[in-house]
Design an enzyme around this catalytic site. Sequence first.
Site, PDB file in Angstrom:
ATOM      1  N   ASP A  67       0.877  -1.156   0.000  1.00  0.00           N
ATOM      2  CA  ASP A  67       0.000   0.000   0.000  1.00  0.00           C
ATOM      3  C   ASP A  67       0.922   1.215   0.000  1.00  0.00           C
ATOM      4  OD1 ASP A  67      -2.417   1.454   0.307  1.00  0.00           O
ATOM      5  OD2 ASP A  67      -1.844   1.797   2.391  1.00  0.00           O
TER       6      ASP A  67
ATOM      7  N   ASP B 121      -1.311  -0.969   6.283  1.00  0.00           N
ATOM      8  CA  ASP B 121      -1.530  -0.575   7.690  1.00  0.00           C
ATOM      9  C   ASP B 121      -2.655  -1.277   8.429  1.00  0.00           C
ATOM     10  OD1 ASP B 121      -4.060   0.606   7.389  1.00  0.00           O
ATOM     11  OD2 ASP B 121      -3.197   2.441   6.747  1.00  0.00           O
TER      12      ASP B 121
ATOM     13  N   ASP C 100      -6.613  -1.309   5.454  1.00  0.00           N
ATOM     14  CA  ASP C 100      -6.315  -2.356   4.481  1.00  0.00           C
ATOM     15  C   ASP C 100      -6.712  -3.752   4.946  1.00  0.00           C
ATOM     16  OD1 ASP C 100      -5.177  -0.350   3.002  1.00  0.00           O
ATOM     17  OD2 ASP C 100      -3.179  -0.683   3.825  1.00  0.00           O
TER      18      ASP C 100
END
Lengths: 71, 659
Positions: free
Chosen positions: B354, B553, B557
């Site tokens: 991410d 995180d 997510d």
Amino acid sequence: MKKIKLTVEGMHCASCAGNIERSLKKIPGLKDARVSMMTRKAIVEADDNVSEEEMKKAVARAGYKVSKIEN
Amino acid sequence: MKKHTKGKMNHNHEQTPEEQEINMWKKKLVWAWVITIPLIIVMYILPLFDVMIEEEIMRFIILFLSFPVVFITGFSTLKSGFKGFVSFYFNMDSLIGLGTVIAWLTGVLVFFMEIENYAGIAGMIMAIFITGKFIESKARGRAGAEIRKLLELGAKQARIEKNGKEIMVDISEIKVGDVIIIKPGEKIPTDGIIVKGESSVDESMISGESLPVDKLKGSSVIGATINQDGVLYVKATKVGGDTFLSHIIQLVEEAQGTKVPIQKLADKITSIFVPAILFITIVTFAVWMYFSGDLSLALAAAIAVLVISCPCALGLATPIALTVGSGIGAKKGILIRKGEAIQTMKDVKVVVFDKTGTITKGKPEVTDVSTGKNSEKEILLLAGSLESLSEHPLAKAIVKYCEEKNHNKFMKVTKFSALRGRGVEGYVGKDRIVIGNRRLMNEEKISLKDFEKDISKYESEGKTTMIVSKNKKVIGVLAVADAIKEDSRKALAMLHKAGYKTVMITGDNEPTAKAIAQQVGIKMVIANVLPEDKSNEVKKLQNKYGFVAFAGDGINDAPALKQANVGIAMGTGTDIAIEAGDIVLTTGSLVAVTQSINLSKATFKKIKQNLFWAFAYNTIAIPLAIMGLLHPVIAEIAMAASSITVVTNANLLRRKRIG
């Protein structure tokens, strides 16, 4: 459902952990028991109506002793 | 500072269960050999010097010397073993107990019938068994050392002020809101916020980060970290089971009990091992009796089978490696939550990151404001008014910027709504204000033409643009940048070198995302992804490339972490989303992602090696014993060696560099 951590005394070989798991899992309403010889802990998931006394007895039946119970 | 880390508050050192076990075996070991060595001298050494002892006397000496070894130093083993015969919960003591007692009884039988005297051998077997157990328990203690350190990390006492005096109280008496005083070199007893004082704090035990972190009034501190040089007054915010350390401990303890799939067969064998060996022993004895008719030979083979068979190597192979591996990890802030992840990791081909908060710091700041012909004040006031109602990190960056520029007299906003992954909208007076990304402007059919040049420029620099529009007309653009973490580049280079394909996933638009990806060396970028679509993108990658690991995180997510074959949840300070990841990192460092991948692979390799040795040992040694080719004493030495090998091999994992 509740999750309980038992500290078990007297585990000294690999078959011990298996014995305790087997004995605990015979308790009706007990969903899961994971015993680690390395941490000397059994993590038990069970229905709320399963008493700690029953768990202690199951551990004793396999030849070991519960020295501490934590929620 | 090192000397302080031992913790001044814990003077009276109690023995841990591990130390108790080691000491117990040690005591038995000494006594067992004090008696067994003379036994060996009498049985094997004296005959070499032609010192002949009369047969009758010899029998008594052997019986007399081996008795205390088998029945006194071996008492607990015999007791536990024979309990197994009563309850049908057999363990390895059942085998050793039966083997030694039968062997010893031949020393009694020899007075009544023609039989080989194995009583001396019984003593030797017990002495070797105890020695093996001693070495194994020491090695096991070493294997669990890091984890135990973690469990014992918490402070026992805390200093508080009461009636104008500083006193030490038990940690259990501290309640949320209490102010604790921590002197330099002391352990911070629990999680809290600094209300007075400043200092640097060594957080290495929690984060693996070796440099001390500066803390001021208002900074949060974590229990079990070490205050370095100033006096701190800390208000407790979390106590007991709610603290960061307690959460980590719980996680590590639970992980120890989780199963690695490869272990299944070994576990199954372990669970039926002892009864199976008892059966094999009976068959071995019977077959030898039938074919040779020699009771002594049959007994020797049966005893060898009993004492060579030990489920320990098999049963310990996986848990011991997992323990060493997770211990090494815990020291570096890598928490392996599920044993399964270790096995899955070896098949991972693609690592997806991410962007925000993982590759970048996740603390965006406004870097540019493009106003065109409009007033900056108006743009900032309108943007600030709407964004102050949003919780998004980008919104917070904008509000912070407005406050810094003193445009903080925000106006009343009506009909506000946050548009997930796109921006915000609302009314200020009668004006409809829409602030967001390109995608939102396209949806709203708002033309970007006057600002297109600036927007493209910001995007090419890797900045996120927030376009401010009033009544369908763009009045300004804010560029927000999120700095890349210092070690992101290095971590990704390590992964590329190891042959992984890396992917960056983000809600940002393509040019912004590409600019960031390029800076850290990622080639594949999936941009414009709404938070809820991240798990879908992971699924697509799985279909295309196979096993995928996702680092993100844990909070936003979570679904993507679950969808990935291995979810690596990144921690940010004290908030770690424990539930979301298979592996949880307490640090936000990307290098820890790489390390966790290397550690998983190294640990799994050890597990495989251990299982190989354990299976090989048992499949070779047991048949040899059945065939009567192994002397019972040799058999016992081999047995002890097998479990020591497995535990020692696991300890070798420490030598592995994980980056």
